[in-house]
Design an enzyme around this catalytic site. Sequence first.
Site, PDB file in Angstrom:
ATOM      1  N   PRO A   9       0.793  -1.225   0.000  1.00 32.45           N
ATOM      2  CA  PRO A   9       0.000   0.000   0.000  1.00 32.45           C
ATOM      3  C   PRO A   9       0.827   1.278   0.000  1.00 32.45           C
ATOM      4  O   PRO A   9       1.877   1.366   0.616  1.00 32.45           O
ATOM      5  CB  PRO A   9      -0.824  -0.103   1.290  1.00 32.45           C
ATOM      6  CG  PRO A   9      -0.140  -1.108   2.139  1.00 32.45           C
ATOM      7  CD  PRO A   9       0.562  -2.035   1.200  1.00 32.45           C
ATOM      8  N   ASN A  10       0.297   2.222  -0.743  1.00 33.49           N
ATOM      9  CA  ASN A  10       0.805   3.588  -0.856  1.00 33.49           C
ATOM     10  C   ASN A  10       2.094   3.716  -1.655  1.00 33.49           C
ATOM     11  O   ASN A  10       2.534   4.832  -1.918  1.00 33.49           O
ATOM     12  CB  ASN A  10       0.958   4.241   0.522  1.00 33.49           C
ATOM     13  CG  ASN A  10      -0.367   4.324   1.242  1.00 33.49           C
ATOM     14  OD1 ASN A  10      -1.346   4.775   0.667  1.00 33.49           O
ATOM     15  ND2 ASN A  10      -0.420   3.847   2.466  1.00 33.49           N
ATOM     16  N   ARG A  17       4.430  11.151  -2.356  1.00 30.28           N
ATOM     17  CA  ARG A  17       4.225  10.927  -0.923  1.00 30.28           C
ATOM     18  C   ARG A  17       5.512  11.174  -0.141  1.00 30.28           C
ATOM     19  O   ARG A  17       6.527  10.552  -0.413  1.00 30.28           O
ATOM     20  CB  ARG A  17       3.776   9.481  -0.715  1.00 30.28           C
ATOM     21  CG  ARG A  17       3.679   9.073   0.723  1.00 30.28           C
ATOM     22  CD  ARG A  17       3.441   7.581   0.854  1.00 30.28           C
ATOM     23  NE  ARG A  17       3.410   7.207   2.250  1.00 30.28           N
ATOM     24  CZ  ARG A  17       3.732   6.008   2.696  1.00 30.28           C
ATOM     25  NH1 ARG A  17       4.104   5.072   1.859  1.00 30.28           N
ATOM     26  NH2 ARG A  17       3.687   5.760   3.976  1.00 30.28           N
ATOM     27  N   TYR A  22      10.732   9.215   1.125  1.00 29.84           N
ATOM     28  CA  TYR A  22      10.689   8.230   0.043  1.00 29.84           C
ATOM     29  C   TYR A  22      11.306   8.694  -1.274  1.00 29.84           C
ATOM     30  O   TYR A  22      11.359   7.936  -2.228  1.00 29.84           O
ATOM     31  CB  TYR A  22       9.239   7.798  -0.204  1.00 29.84           C
ATOM     32  CG  TYR A  22       8.632   7.124   0.993  1.00 29.84           C
ATOM     33  CD1 TYR A  22       8.985   5.824   1.335  1.00 29.84           C
ATOM     34  CD2 TYR A  22       7.728   7.785   1.808  1.00 29.84           C
ATOM     35  CE1 TYR A  22       8.448   5.200   2.444  1.00 29.84           C
ATOM     36  CE2 TYR A  22       7.173   7.167   2.924  1.00 29.84           C
ATOM     37  CZ  TYR A  22       7.537   5.877   3.228  1.00 29.84           C
ATOM     38  OH  TYR A  22       7.005   5.252   4.337  1.00 29.84           O
ATOM     39  N   ASN A  71       8.071  -5.583  -0.803  1.00 28.12           N
ATOM     40  CA  ASN A  71       7.915  -4.447   0.095  1.00 28.12           C
ATOM     41  C   ASN A  71       6.434  -4.410   0.455  1.00 28.12           C
ATOM     42  O   ASN A  71       5.628  -3.835  -0.269  1.00 28.12           O
ATOM     43  CB  ASN A  71       8.356  -3.137  -0.556  1.00 28.12           C
ATOM     44  CG  ASN A  71       8.312  -1.973   0.411  1.00 28.12           C
ATOM     45  OD1 ASN A  71       7.662  -2.039   1.442  1.00 28.12           O
ATOM     46  ND2 ASN A  71       8.986  -0.895   0.060  1.00 28.12           N
ATOM     47  N   ALA A  74       3.125  -0.919   4.869  1.00 28.63           N
ATOM     48  CA  ALA A  74       2.507  -0.930   6.200  1.00 28.63           C
ATOM     49  C   ALA A  74       2.017  -2.317   6.603  1.00 28.63           C
ATOM     50  O   ALA A  74       1.981  -2.647   7.794  1.00 28.63           O
ATOM     51  CB  ALA A  74       1.357   0.068   6.248  1.00 28.63           C
ATOM     52  N   HIS A  77       3.925  -4.716   9.077  1.00 25.31           N
ATOM     53  CA  HIS A  77       3.817  -4.586  10.530  1.00 25.31           C
ATOM     54  C   HIS A  77       2.470  -5.038  11.075  1.00 25.31           C
ATOM     55  O   HIS A  77       2.291  -5.075  12.290  1.00 25.31           O
ATOM     56  CB  HIS A  77       4.060  -3.123  10.923  1.00 25.31           C
ATOM     57  CG  HIS A  77       5.152  -2.478  10.139  1.00 25.31           C
ATOM     58  ND1 HIS A  77       6.476  -2.858  10.245  1.00 25.31           N
ATOM     59  CD2 HIS A  77       5.115  -1.510   9.192  1.00 25.31           C
ATOM     60  CE1 HIS A  77       7.196  -2.131   9.403  1.00 25.31           C
ATOM     61  NE2 HIS A  77       6.401  -1.319   8.761  1.00 25.31           N
ATOM     62  N   ASP A  84       2.260 -15.351   6.686  1.00 15.20           N
ATOM     63  CA  ASP A  84       1.933 -16.760   6.457  1.00 15.20           C
ATOM     64  C   ASP A  84       2.082 -17.140   4.985  1.00 15.20           C
ATOM     65  O   ASP A  84       2.520 -18.249   4.666  1.00 15.20           O
ATOM     66  CB  ASP A  84       0.519 -17.070   6.924  1.00 15.20           C
ATOM     67  CG  ASP A  84       0.390 -17.181   8.436  1.00 15.20           C
ATOM     68  OD1 ASP A  84       1.435 -17.230   9.131  1.00 15.20           O
ATOM     69  OD2 ASP A  84      -0.759 -17.233   8.923  1.00 15.20           O
ATOM     70  N   GLU A  95      12.815  -9.266   1.788  1.00 15.43           N
ATOM     71  CA  GLU A  95      11.995  -8.168   2.291  1.00 15.43           C
ATOM     72  C   GLU A  95      12.769  -6.869   2.093  1.00 15.43           C
ATOM     73  O   GLU A  95      13.943  -6.783   2.448  1.00 15.43           O
ATOM     74  CB  GLU A  95      11.694  -8.383   3.771  1.00 15.43           C
ATOM     75  CG  GLU A  95      10.892  -7.281   4.405  1.00 15.43           C
ATOM     76  CD  GLU A  95      10.663  -7.498   5.891  1.00 15.43           C
ATOM     77  OE1 GLU A  95      10.228  -6.535   6.546  1.00 15.43           O
ATOM     78  OE2 GLU A  95      10.935  -8.601   6.406  1.00 15.43           O
ATOM     79  N   HIS A  97      12.640  -2.446   2.349  1.00 14.59           N
ATOM     80  CA  HIS A  97      12.022  -1.195   2.785  1.00 14.59           C
ATOM     81  C   HIS A  97      12.888  -0.040   2.306  1.00 14.59           C
ATOM     82  O   HIS A  97      14.118  -0.096   2.390  1.00 14.59           O
ATOM     83  CB  HIS A  97      11.862  -1.153   4.302  1.00 14.59           C
ATOM     84  CG  HIS A  97      10.944  -2.219   4.795  1.00 14.59           C
ATOM     85  ND1 HIS A  97       9.577  -2.121   4.681  1.00 14.59           N
ATOM     86  CD2 HIS A  97      11.201  -3.426   5.348  1.00 14.59           C
ATOM     87  CE1 HIS A  97       9.033  -3.222   5.161  1.00 14.59           C
ATOM     88  NE2 HIS A  97       9.992  -4.025   5.560  1.00 14.59           N
ATOM     89  N   SER A  99      12.819   3.160   3.478  1.00 15.94           N
ATOM     90  CA  SER A  99      13.327   3.916   4.627  1.00 15.94           C
ATOM     91  C   SER A  99      13.856   2.939   5.681  1.00 15.94           C
ATOM     92  O   SER A  99      13.564   1.740   5.641  1.00 15.94           O
ATOM     93  CB  SER A  99      12.219   4.778   5.237  1.00 15.94           C
ATOM     94  OG  SER A  99      11.212   3.962   5.813  1.00 15.94           O
ATOM     95  N   ARG A 104      12.184   4.975  12.625  1.00 14.73           N
ATOM     96  CA  ARG A 104      10.864   5.601  12.556  1.00 14.73           C
ATOM     97  C   ARG A 104      10.017   5.170  13.760  1.00 14.73           C
ATOM     98  O   ARG A 104      10.554   4.716  14.763  1.00 14.73           O
ATOM     99  CB  ARG A 104      10.218   5.239  11.218  1.00 14.73           C
ATOM    100  CG  ARG A 104      11.075   5.770  10.047  1.00 14.73           C
ATOM    101  CD  ARG A 104      10.495   5.472   8.719  1.00 14.73           C
ATOM    102  NE  ARG A 104       9.258   6.216   8.553  1.00 14.73           N
ATOM    103  CZ  ARG A 104       8.369   5.943   7.614  1.00 14.73           C
ATOM    104  NH1 ARG A 104       8.578   4.954   6.765  1.00 14.73           N
ATOM    105  NH2 ARG A 104       7.268   6.650   7.504  1.00 14.73           N
ATOM    106  N   ARG A 108       6.765   0.328  13.536  1.00  9.25           N
ATOM    107  CA  ARG A 108       7.425  -0.128  12.310  1.00  9.25           C
ATOM    108  C   ARG A 108       8.613  -1.058  12.597  1.00  9.25           C
ATOM    109  O   ARG A 108       9.237  -1.560  11.675  1.00  9.25           O
ATOM    110  CB  ARG A 108       7.900   1.066  11.485  1.00  9.25           C
ATOM    111  CG  ARG A 108       6.767   1.932  10.975  1.00  9.25           C
ATOM    112  CD  ARG A 108       7.265   3.017  10.052  1.00  9.25           C
ATOM    113  NE  ARG A 108       6.276   4.033   9.811  1.00  9.25           N
ATOM    114  CZ  ARG A 108       5.307   3.969   8.893  1.00  9.25           C
ATOM    115  NH1 ARG A 108       5.207   2.901   8.128  1.00  9.25           N
ATOM    116  NH2 ARG A 108       4.448   4.958   8.760  1.00  9.25           N
TER     117      ARG A 108
END
Length: 138
Positions: A9-10, A17, A22, A71, A74, A77, A84, A95, A97, A99, A104, A108
């Site tokens: 998301p986002n 954003r 970012y 990625n 959100a 977390h 799963d 994985e 990220h 940032s 943060r 997170r």
Amino acid sequence: MKLIIINGPNLNLLGKREPDVYGTSTFEDYLITLRNQFQEVTIDYFQSNIEGELIDQIQQAGFTYDGIVLNAAAYTHTSIGIGDAVKAITTPVIEVHISNTFSRESFRHQSFVSPNAKGIIIGFGLDSYRLAVESFLI
């Protein structure tokens, strides 16, 4: 080699954003650069703001690709379901990220993806994706 980048998301708002966190590039622009850097690798891309669609994509890719760069944003977390899904597949997952999530907010610092990922790359901006792709080539 066939990889897929799955963004949560986002991340469709990259470039707009919170540019101080970012950056100012869209992911689509960065993806062109990434594909040019790794012409020997097929890099597919999927982005969704919907948790179930991300799980479906992880499951679909999880037995046919050589690697997944994930990625979950959100959902990293909050989503036991995504964690799963990563655990259930045979394709290795890195994985990623953009940032440094540990610099943060404290919420997170928890990841439901990490325990089942092959590795984690955090805090190198969009170059986190490049490092993830490179990790599959070693």
